[in-house]
Design a protein around this motif. Structure first.
Motif, PDB file in Angstrom:
ATOM      1  N   GLU A 197      -1.328 -41.845  12.889  1.00 33.53           N
ATOM      2  CA  GLU A 197      -2.272 -42.494  11.987  1.00 33.53           C
ATOM      3  C   GLU A 197      -3.289 -41.454  11.526  1.00 33.53           C
ATOM      4  N   ALA A 198      -3.930 -41.724  10.380  1.00 35.85           N
ATOM      5  CA  ALA A 198      -4.957 -40.799   9.890  1.00 35.85           C
ATOM      6  C   ALA A 198      -6.038 -40.631  10.949  1.00 35.85           C
ATOM      7  N   GLY A 199      -6.427 -39.396  11.201  1.00 36.63           N
ATOM      8  CA  GLY A 199      -7.462 -39.103  12.183  1.00 36.63           C
ATOM      9  C   GLY A 199      -6.926 -38.876  13.586  1.00 36.63           C
ATOM     10  N   ALA A 200      -5.659 -39.211  13.837  1.00 32.63           N
ATOM     11  CA  ALA A 200      -5.090 -39.027  15.177  1.00 32.63           C
ATOM     12  C   ALA A 200      -4.924 -37.536  15.479  1.00 32.63           C
ATOM     13  N   ILE A 201      -4.958 -37.235  16.760  1.00 35.96           N
ATOM     14  CA  ILE A 201      -4.959 -35.848  17.236  1.00 35.96           C
ATOM     15  C   ILE A 201      -3.756 -35.580  18.135  1.00 35.96           C
ATOM     16  N   GLY A 202      -3.089 -34.454  17.914  1.00 36.82           N
ATOM     17  CA  GLY A 202      -2.173 -33.892  18.900  1.00 36.82           C
ATOM     18  C   GLY A 202      -2.935 -32.750  19.559  1.00 36.82           C
ATOM     19  N   ALA A 203      -3.475 -32.987  20.744  1.00 35.97           N
ATOM     20  CA  ALA A 203      -4.399 -32.045  21.379  1.00 35.97           C
ATOM     21  C   ALA A 203      -3.749 -30.675  21.605  1.00 35.97           C
ATOM     22  N   LYS A 209      -4.132 -32.070  13.742  1.00 35.97           N
ATOM     23  CA  LYS A 209      -5.032 -33.170  13.414  1.00 35.97           C
ATOM     24  C   LYS A 209      -4.448 -33.821  12.165  1.00 35.97           C
ATOM     25  N   CYS A 210      -4.245 -35.129  12.223  1.00 34.30           N
ATOM     26  CA  CYS A 210      -3.641 -35.822  11.087  1.00 34.30           C
ATOM     27  C   CYS A 210      -4.714 -36.156  10.050  1.00 34.30           C
ATOM     28  N   LEU A 211      -4.543 -35.636   8.834  1.00 34.89           N
ATOM     29  CA  LEU A 211      -5.507 -35.875   7.749  1.00 34.89           C
ATOM     30  C   LEU A 211      -5.109 -37.102   6.933  1.00 34.89           C
TER      31      LEU A 211
END
Lengths: 112, 112
Positions: free
Chosen positions: A41-47, A92-94
């Protein structure tokens, strides 16, 4: 020998929720190769993380800020990236989308 | 050591024409893993063949009849398939689209 079925239909395979806004669908694999679809989803993070596996990824949809070994770049559908073993990387998903990650060897930790 | 750049932008990478209606863009790779994008026009054929590499593929867009070891299935965007080493396989493109193929080890023949 560990391996997937030959035909892998999106509607027949399970999605595994990971951290917030991120889920994973495992596609084909055997011991030396594994392909995995990851939805963001927008804003989600793959650390940021690292692993000894080689990785290549394809941006199937969406827009992502990808960091590899301290370098950042914005990638969109049709682009890809390559992560040599042990390099620290994250995303980081934009704009909401899907990454298709391939690993060698298999990510056995994903099957546990 | 042979490997690609980390960031692989669609607009910066060459397309290599293959047989009629089929072209290839090489994405990330090192010696143990290679990801390749293959674009098909409707009606184009990926002829039956085999190789000792393991392969997983992702249907990024379009619709394909995929044959693996004598079994056929129609796959669309979001689906995938896995080809164990030495299995005979091929595709027929039903609606124009893109396959993302990953191989282990690298397809050195693609770099010649």
């Amino acid at each position: 020998m560990i391996k997937s079925k030959p035909f892998l239909l999106e509607n027949e395979l399970p999605w595994e929720p990971l951290n917030e806004g991120v889920s994973r669908q495992i596609l084909g694999y055997n011991v030396e190769l594994m392909m995995v679809k990851v939805s963001f989803e927008a804003g989600a993070i793959g650390a940021l993380h690292s692993h000894p596996h080689s990785q290549t990824s394809y941006v199937a949809s969406g827009r992502f800020e990808v960091e590899i070994d301290g370098l950042k770049r914005i990638l969109a559908a049709g682009d890809g990236y390559f992560i040599a073993p042990d390099l620290v990387h994250g995303v980081k998903c934009l704009e909401a989308g899907v990454l298709v990650d391939s690993f060698s060897p298999i990510r056995e930790d994903f099957l546990e």
